[in-house]
Design an enzyme around this catalytic site. Structure first.
Site, PDB file in Angstrom:
ATOM      1  N   ARG A  90       0.838  -1.207   0.000  1.00 31.04           N
ATOM      2  CA  ARG A  90       0.000   0.000   0.000  1.00 31.04           C
ATOM      3  C   ARG A  90       0.869   1.252   0.000  1.00 31.04           C
ATOM      4  O   ARG A  90       0.562   2.226  -0.702  1.00 31.04           O
ATOM      5  CB  ARG A  90      -0.907  -0.006   1.225  1.00 31.04           C
ATOM      6  CG  ARG A  90      -1.760   1.247   1.345  1.00 31.04           C
ATOM      7  CD  ARG A  90      -2.678   1.198   2.547  1.00 31.04           C
ATOM      8  NE  ARG A  90      -3.501   2.400   2.619  1.00 31.04           N
ATOM      9  CZ  ARG A  90      -4.507   2.555   3.475  1.00 31.04           C
ATOM     10  NH1 ARG A  90      -4.815   1.591   4.321  1.00 31.04           N
ATOM     11  NH2 ARG A  90      -5.199   3.679   3.482  1.00 31.04           N
ATOM     12  N   CYS A 164     -19.210  -2.139   0.323  1.00 31.06           N
ATOM     13  CA  CYS A 164     -18.399  -0.968   0.674  1.00 31.06           C
ATOM     14  C   CYS A 164     -19.088  -0.256   1.826  1.00 31.06           C
ATOM     15  O   CYS A 164     -20.307  -0.362   1.997  1.00 31.06           O
ATOM     16  CB  CYS A 164     -18.275  -0.036  -0.528  1.00 31.06           C
ATOM     17  SG  CYS A 164     -17.266   1.441  -0.240  1.00 31.06           S
ATOM     18  N   TYR A 244     -14.336  10.021  -2.197  1.00 28.56           N
ATOM     19  CA  TYR A 244     -13.374   9.589  -3.217  1.00 28.56           C
ATOM     20  C   TYR A 244     -13.443  10.452  -4.475  1.00 28.56           C
ATOM     21  O   TYR A 244     -12.515  10.453  -5.277  1.00 28.56           O
ATOM     22  CB  TYR A 244     -13.605   8.120  -3.586  1.00 28.56           C
ATOM     23  CG  TYR A 244     -13.166   7.172  -2.500  1.00 28.56           C
ATOM     24  CD1 TYR A 244     -11.842   6.767  -2.396  1.00 28.56           C
ATOM     25  CD2 TYR A 244     -14.075   6.685  -1.562  1.00 28.56           C
ATOM     26  CE1 TYR A 244     -11.431   5.909  -1.393  1.00 28.56           C
ATOM     27  CE2 TYR A 244     -13.669   5.828  -0.555  1.00 28.56           C
ATOM     28  CZ  TYR A 244     -12.352   5.442  -0.475  1.00 28.56           C
ATOM     29  OH  TYR A 244     -11.939   4.601   0.524  1.00 28.56           O
TER      30      TYR A 244
END
Length: 421
Positions: A90, A164, A244
């Protein structure tokens, strides 16, 4: 009822355990299996899980294993929460794209593609083993990038649903602002995973009164602050974008910010070390407050609700999930995976009808869906040229030289995870 969690050694697992314990009436789990090759962490978290269940007088047994086939045998549902390469991978996803002036993030842009390439083959192998062990088991995917991973699973014919926590987070936030119970709030939530907008906030059901105009009139400043976007964005759009969307609506600003502070991966890695220290305390029998900063808020409640609906024992009849389009958004292919409200029962999710999507949003959804097509092809078949084309198609890249440079960096940083590289 037996549930299996692949990636059960995650520091986030106690959040899931807490949800299973608190919501036992919704989802009566009798056996929980935590599966992970990281046996030392797995045993630590398994012991904490048992203490959490004991504290709340939950009768379920908790077992741990590194043997995937044994762990998923006879499971009614298998939850996937994987991170191939761990926080080290990551960290790379969040770092090398910045060298090209692009967002470094683990679920979108070049970093998101890298994660998809590492993840899809592993998830498909796991799913095939689940199918061999128990073809009736549902697979619930929380592994990012959820849209691409879920599409891979569904394309391969698996009984899978993507999950999600963005929608349930908005539901809880709006319920608090309206001073109502979360179950009363229904969202007109539409788009792709990590590319969604709330076009309505309705009370009592999908056809209830829309209170989004009131929320924006009274609370736009606070909502915008949570999204790290100017209030003007909400005022002009009249909708609430997922946080996002900031990577798209304020790309250059985000790149500057990311280049000037420690990465989120570094923050999470430090937090995980602290959490593991807390988990090792034999007196700890509840999730620690620090876990709330780890991310994934309300995931456990969403996972319980979805599992209960799929297994026929309860759960909300309408939930936001990632599933096949099948004409819901007529401008997308039927086999695209979208994130919308759906009726969910033991036969799976069926998307509710979605009013026409404004071109302002439909255009971006179409663009990212095209990228996801190419990303999945690259994940399944490999090859530098497929990686390059996926990057060139992404709206956060879109330039030939950028795509070339990002392709070189992606392959250089992910060779150990890509058999074909």
């Amino acid at each position: 009822m037996k549930l299996a969690v692949v990636g059960g050694g995650s520091t986030y697992t106690p959040e899931l355990i807490d949800g299973f314990a608190r919501l036992r009436d919704t989802l009566p789990v009798s056996e929980l299996v935590l599966i992970d090759p990281a046996t030392e962490r797995l045993e630590l978290i398994g012991a904490l899980a048992r203490r959490i269940f004991a504290r709340q007088d939950h009768p379920a047994t908790v077992t741990t294993t590194a043997d995937l086939d044994a762990g998923v045998a006879d499971a009614d549902a298998v939850l996937l929460q994987l991170r191939i390469g761990g926080q080290a991978a990551r960290l790379q996803d969040e770092t090398w794209p910045l060298e090209c002036g692009c967002v470094g993030q683990e679920t979108t842009g070049a970093g998101g593609l890298a994660k998809a390439l590492r993840t899809v083959p592993v998830v498909l192998d796991i799913a095939e083993r689940v199918r061999r062990a128990n073809p009736d088991a549902w697979i619930i995917d929380f592994t990012n990038p959820v849209g691409i991973v879920t599409r891979a699973l569904l394309t391969a014919g698996h009984k899978a649903v993507g999950l999600c926590n963005v929608a349930i987070g908005f539901q809880r936030k709006f319920a608090a602002l309206l001073d109502v119970a979360p179950v009363e709030v229904h969202l007109d939530h539409v788009g792709l995973n990590h590319l969604t907008w709330e076009r309505g906030v309705r009370l009592g059901g999908p056809d209830g009164e829309d209170l989004l105009p009131r929320l924006l009139a009274e609370h736009a400043e606070a909502i915008a602050a949570d999204l790290h976007l100017p209030r003007a964005v909400l005022d002009r759009l009249g909708v609430v974008p997922s946080y996002y969307l900031r990577y798209f609506y304020a790309h250059d600003e985000v790149v500057r910010e990311l280049g000037a502070k420690p990465s989120r991966a570094a923050e999470v890695a430090a937090m995980e070390r602290e959490l593991l220290g807390l988990y090792a305390d034999p007196a700890l029998d509840e999730k620690p407050a620090l876990l709330a900063k780890r991310g994934g808020a309300f995931y456990s409640e969403a996972a319980v609700d979805l599992s209960a609906a799929l297994l026929g024992d309860g759960g909300s009849p309408v939930q936001v999930v990632n599933t096949l389009n099948h004409g819901t958004l007529p401008f997308l292919p039927d086999d695209a995976v979208i994130e919308v409200q759906a009726r969910v029962d033991a036969s799976g999710p069926v998307p509710l009808p979605v009013p026409r999507l404004d071109p302002l949003y439909a255009g971006l959804v179409s663009h990212v869906t095209a990228y996801e097509d190419l990303a999945l092809d690259a994940a399944l078949r490999g090859g530098r040229e497929r990686v390059f084309k996926a990057l060139l198609a992404h709206p956060l890249v879109g330039q030939f030289d950028l795509a070339e440079g990002l392709t070189d960096r992606l392959l250089a940083h992910n060779k150990e995870h890509l058999a074909w590289a």
